[in-house]
Write a protein that holds these residues in place. Structure first.
Motif, PDB file in Angstrom:
ATOM      1  N   ARG A 112       0.820  -1.221   0.000  1.00  0.00           N
ATOM      2  CA  ARG A 112       0.000   0.000   0.000  1.00  0.00           C
ATOM      3  C   ARG A 112       0.852   1.268   0.000  1.00  0.00           C
ATOM      4  NH1 ARG A 112      -3.241  -3.443   3.123  1.00  0.00           N
ATOM      5  NH2 ARG A 112      -5.290  -3.679   2.175  1.00  0.00           N
ATOM      6  N   SER A 113       2.054   1.188   0.561  1.00  0.00           N
ATOM      7  CA  SER A 113       2.916   2.378   0.610  1.00  0.00           C
ATOM      8  C   SER A 113       4.132   2.246  -0.312  1.00  0.00           C
ATOM      9  CB  SER A 113       3.371   2.632   2.052  1.00  0.00           C
ATOM     10  OG  SER A 113       4.122   1.530   2.518  1.00  0.00           O
ATOM     11  N   ALA A 114       4.176   1.197  -1.102  1.00  0.00           N
ATOM     12  CA  ALA A 114       5.336   0.947  -1.970  1.00  0.00           C
ATOM     13  C   ALA A 114       5.348   1.892  -3.162  1.00  0.00           C
ATOM     14  CB  ALA A 114       5.325  -0.505  -2.449  1.00  0.00           C
ATOM     15  N   ASP A 115       6.522   2.045  -3.734  1.00  0.00           N
ATOM     16  CA  ASP A 115       6.717   2.798  -4.969  1.00  0.00           C
ATOM     17  C   ASP A 115       5.843   2.195  -6.060  1.00  0.00           C
ATOM     18  OD1 ASP A 115       8.257   2.957  -7.691  1.00  0.00           O
ATOM     19  OD2 ASP A 115       9.199   4.506  -6.454  1.00  0.00           O
ATOM     20  N   GLU A 116       5.348   3.040  -6.962  1.00  0.00           N
ATOM     21  CA  GLU A 116       4.509   2.565  -8.063  1.00  0.00           C
ATOM     22  C   GLU A 116       5.223   1.483  -8.883  1.00  0.00           C
ATOM     23  OE1 GLU A 116       2.991   4.664 -12.019  1.00  0.00           O
ATOM     24  OE2 GLU A 116       2.080   5.523 -10.208  1.00  0.00           O
ATOM     25  N   GLY A 117       6.539   1.599  -9.047  1.00  0.00           N
ATOM     26  CA  GLY A 117       7.291   0.584  -9.775  1.00  0.00           C
ATOM     27  C   GLY A 117       7.217  -0.774  -9.099  1.00  0.00           C
TER      28      GLY A 117
END
Length: 192
Positions: free
Chosen positions: A113-118
């Motif tokens: 949920r908080s990860a980089d879009e990549g």
């Protein structure tokens, strides 16, 4: 009219070889298929929606820190390919200090949920390839397939649906995510 396809960069070619070496000798769960086929498929899927080389490399490396860190450490990965690649890979790496499947899966979802879009893109491609493989195997061996997994079929369905829902919040209007959604729905129909 012919379309020009640029050659893979030396960096990407080096990453392909690194991933192949890190996973050498490993096979897909319950098969004789070399594991690296999954890694290459994930990178291929990601390449359909981005040309960001760090994301493509993270797709190749997405299981290294989780499955074979002794073969290629985060420190070596950072030295060879940069901190951003390591951060993207960590964004899709399950916490190996958690031994319970459900707890580890929920921690992954919270992290996603908080990860980089990549990282989210790599996760979508990873789950999409896994689901495509599951559907192909179900066509051949049926429900015997579920014996390969560490959790029952209902939990597997929950897992893929949950990853899709989290990714949908992070990647609106993404063709790869749309396909993952279709494959999750197909799995739900097949296992209902």
């Amino acid at each position: 009219m012919d379309h020009y396809l640029p050659a893979a960069s030396p960096q990407l070619l080096r990453a392909i070889n690194t991933a192949a070496l890190a996973h050498r000798g490993h096979v897909r769960k319950g098969t004789d298929i070399p594991y690296v086929s999954h890694v290459f498929a994930v990178m291929h899927l990601v390449s359909q929606v981005t040309d960001d080389e760090d994301v493509l490399i993270a797709a190749l490396f997405h299981d290294i820190l989780e499955d074979v860190p002794e073969a290629y450490s985060a420190e070596q990965m950072a030295t060879d390919f940069g901190d951003h690649v390591v951060d993207l890979v960590r964004g899709v790496t399950k916490d190996d200090t958690l031994t319970d499947w459900q707890e580890r899966s929920e921690a992954y979802l919270a992290h996603l949920r908080s990860a980089d879009e990549g990282s989210v893109l790599v996760s979508v491609a990873d789950k999409l390839h896994n689901l495509l493989s599951i559907h192909a195997d179900l066509d051949v061996i049926g429900d015997e397939l579920w014996g390969r997994f560490n959790s029952p079929v209902e939990r597997q369905v929950w897992w893929y649906r949950s990853v899709y829902e989290v990714a949908r919040e992070k990647l609106p209007n993404n063709a790869l995510l749309d396909e993952l959604g279709r494959q999750v729905e197909r799995l739900e129909r097949r296992t209902a």
